[in-house]
Design a protein around this motif. Structure first.
Motif, mmCIF file in Angstrom:
data_model
loop_
_atom_site.group_PDB
_atom_site.id
_atom_site.type_symbol
_atom_site.label_atom_id
_atom_site.label_comp_id
_atom_site.label_asym_id
_atom_site.label_seq_id
_atom_site.Cartn_x
_atom_site.Cartn_y
_atom_site.Cartn_z
ATOM 1 N N PRO A 148 0.829 -1.218 0.000
ATOM 2 C CA PRO A 148 0.000 0.000 0.000
ATOM 3 C C PRO A 148 0.859 1.261 0.000
ATOM 4 O O PRO A 148 1.915 1.303 0.635
ATOM 5 N N VAL A 149 0.404 2.262 -0.721
ATOM 6 C CA VAL A 149 1.095 3.546 -0.784
ATOM 7 C C VAL A 149 0.268 4.580 -0.026
ATOM 8 O O VAL A 149 -0.922 4.742 -0.285
ATOM 9 N N SER A 150 0.898 5.266 0.905
ATOM 10 C CA SER A 150 0.203 6.270 1.702
ATOM 11 C C SER A 150 -0.396 7.354 0.811
ATOM 12 O O SER A 150 0.213 7.784 -0.162
ATOM 13 N N GLU A 151 -1.581 7.822 1.192
ATOM 14 C CA GLU A 151 -2.231 8.886 0.420
ATOM 15 C C GLU A 151 -1.394 10.166 0.443
ATOM 16 O O GLU A 151 -1.453 10.972 -0.489
ATOM 17 N N LEU A 152 -0.596 10.349 1.496
ATOM 18 C CA LEU A 152 0.249 11.537 1.575
ATOM 19 C C LEU A 152 1.288 11.554 0.457
ATOM 20 O O LEU A 152 1.709 12.627 0.012
ATOM 21 N N GLU A 153 1.691 10.366 -0.009
ATOM 22 C CA GLU A 153 2.658 10.291 -1.105
ATOM 23 C C GLU A 153 2.069 10.846 -2.394
ATOM 24 O O GLU A 153 2.794 11.377 -3.235
ATOM 25 N N VAL A 154 0.746 10.716 -2.570
ATOM 26 C CA VAL A 154 0.092 11.168 -3.807
ATOM 27 C C VAL A 154 0.282 12.669 -3.980
ATOM 28 O O VAL A 154 0.714 13.148 -5.031
ATOM 29 N N GLY A 155 -0.018 13.431 -2.935
ATOM 30 C CA GLY A 155 0.092 14.882 -3.044
ATOM 31 C C GLY A 155 1.524 15.346 -3.230
ATOM 32 O O GLY A 155 1.791 16.272 -4.011
ATOM 33 N N TYR A 156 2.444 14.693 -2.538
ATOM 34 C CA TYR A 156 3.843 15.094 -2.628
ATOM 35 C C TYR A 156 4.390 14.800 -4.020
ATOM 36 O O TYR A 156 5.125 15.603 -4.602
ATOM 37 N N LEU A 157 4.005 13.632 -4.587
ATOM 38 C CA LEU A 157 4.419 13.300 -5.956
ATOM 39 C C LEU A 157 3.765 14.257 -6.952
ATOM 40 O O LEU A 157 4.406 14.715 -7.905
ATOM 41 N N ALA A 158 2.481 14.565 -6.730
ATOM 42 C CA ALA A 158 1.764 15.483 -7.621
ATOM 43 C C ALA A 158 2.443 16.845 -7.666
ATOM 44 O O ALA A 158 2.484 17.503 -8.715
ATOM 45 N N MET A 159 2.997 17.271 -6.549
ATOM 46 C CA MET A 159 3.691 18.553 -6.492
ATOM 47 C C MET A 159 4.893 18.554 -7.445
ATOM 48 O O MET A 159 5.118 19.531 -8.176
ATOM 49 N N HIS A 160 5.628 17.441 -7.479
ATOM 50 C CA HIS A 160 6.777 17.345 -8.384
ATOM 51 C C HIS A 160 6.333 17.240 -9.845
ATOM 52 O O HIS A 160 6.947 17.837 -10.733
ATOM 53 N N ILE A 161 5.268 16.468 -10.092
ATOM 54 C CA ILE A 161 4.753 16.342 -11.460
ATOM 55 C C ILE A 161 4.279 17.705 -11.962
ATOM 56 O O ILE A 161 4.557 18.101 -13.099
ATOM 57 N N ALA A 162 3.573 18.444 -11.105
ATOM 58 C CA ALA A 162 3.062 19.764 -11.502
ATOM 59 C C ALA A 162 4.199 20.710 -11.852
ATOM 60 O O ALA A 162 4.098 21.503 -12.795
ATOM 61 N N ARG A 163 5.297 20.606 -11.108
ATOM 62 C CA ARG A 163 6.434 21.489 -11.366
ATOM 63 C C ARG A 163 7.032 21.203 -12.753
ATOM 64 O O ARG A 163 7.342 22.117 -13.509
ATOM 65 N N VAL A 164 7.197 19.899 -13.070
ATOM 66 C CA VAL A 164 7.774 19.537 -14.357
ATOM 67 C C VAL A 164 6.805 19.852 -15.491
ATOM 68 O O VAL A 164 7.201 20.316 -16.563
ATOM 69 N N ALA A 165 5.511 19.602 -15.243
ATOM 70 C CA ALA A 165 4.509 19.827 -16.282
ATOM 71 C C ALA A 165 4.167 21.301 -16.455
ATOM 72 O O ALA A 165 3.541 21.693 -17.445
ATOM 73 N N GLY A 166 4.563 22.135 -15.486
ATOM 74 C CA GLY A 166 4.257 23.560 -15.566
ATOM 75 C C GLY A 166 2.849 23.893 -15.136
ATOM 76 O O GLY A 166 2.377 25.013 -15.346
ATOM 77 N N GLU A 167 2.147 22.934 -14.505
ATOM 78 C CA GLU A 167 0.753 23.179 -14.137
ATOM 79 C C GLU A 167 0.658 24.195 -13.005
ATOM 80 O O GLU A 167 -0.279 24.997 -12.969
#
Length: 286
Positions: free
Chosen positions: A259-278
């Motif tokens: 299982p992956v903690s839900e907290l990991e989702v937001g932290y990963l999303a933050m990095h994806i958003a930075r690369v994607a420019g969102e």
């Protein structure tokens, strides 16, 4: 006291330890030079202490150590030992248990190339970016193999050898390093779908994303949890990146069986958003 069982080449031999009644692969510069079966040796010594590999240990999944040594070309074993020494010189450490699995991998790769079979590794560029120093050590080993055997393995094979190098450094496994590369590829794929264009693999954000995934996988394996909750903030500021991170974390659970903690989702999303420019797009519309 050791009794020489079989010299393999100038740098490797099989020897029976008469004190603990076990057989070892002994590897080190010059340990096999001039040795003869049945010869008794008190100490192999030398400028660098040779490595001793207990042959009853598991040797990589394609037969026991004796079977592997019987079918591996001594030159391949010598190149594997050279890679091991390069790892030790480059990083200051190396797990000697890497030697036989690496030699087995090289022998199998050489046989595949000689039979006309190519290898396609879709993770090569991710491995090169994730583990650049390991990749260079692997490249030097492949160049040595080409020089001595006339077999060109190519960068896809270099990538797989780099995973062996990496796994010898942090008590991990090749499978774990592959998971990191696969999940990084899933992240990059998500970003490219969001942006509609290929990501610059030399960019700082790309490398920061890969580093995040690498440590994320390590946290999950060790059962460590984040204490930072950025989920609600990222859901509002970068909803597409958050959905992409949810998909990647679901894939992570499937690959790792954990299982992956839900907290990991937001932290990963933050990095994806930075690369994607969102994040930048969201800021410009506020």
């Amino acid at each position: 006291m050791y009794r020489i069982t079989k010299p393999l080449n100038h740098n490797a031999l099989l020897a029976f330890n008469m004190d603990d009644a076990r057989e070892y692969l002994v590897v080190g510069r010059g340990v096999g030079f001039g040795r003869k079966p049945g010869e008794r040796v008190e100490d192999f010594g030398g400028a660098v202490e040779p490595q001793r590999y207990l042959l009853s240990q598991a040797a990589g999944g394609r037969g026991d150590a004796h079977d592997l040594l019987a079918r591996i070309d001594p030159v391949v074993l010598d190149v594997a030992e050279g890679i091991y020494e390069d790892v030790r010189d480059t990083f200051g450490k190396a797990d000697p248990k890497m030697l036989l699995p690496l030699a087995d991998h090289l022998a199998f790769a050489v046989a595949r190339v000689r039979e006309g079979g190519g290898l396609s590794n879709p993770l090569t560029e991710d491995i090169r970016a994730l583990f650049p120093r390991e990749f260079e050590v692997a490249r030097r080993g492949v160049a040595e193999l080409a020089d001595r055997m006339g077999v060109e393995l190519g960068d896809d094979e270099v990538g797989l050898i780099a995973l062996h190098v990496h796994s010898s450094l942090d008590d991990g496994h090749v499978e774990q390093a592959i998971q990191v590369a696969q999940l990084t590829r899933a992240c990059i794929g998500a970003v490219e779908r969001l942006t509609g264009s290929a990501i610059d693999v030399s960019s700082y954000d790309y490398n920061r994303l890969m580093t995040h995934v690498k440590y994320m996988v390590t946290r999950i394996i060790r059962g460590e949890r984040l204490s930072i909750d950025v989920n609600e903030t990222i859901k509002l500021s970068a909803p597409s990146s958050y959905r992409a991170a949810e998909a990647v974390c679901a894939e992570m659970e499937r690959l790792m069986g954990t299982p992956v903690s839900e907290l990991e989702v937001g932290y990963l999303a933050m990095h994806i958003a930075r690369v994607a420019g969102e994040e930048s797009r969201a800021a410009s519309h506020r």
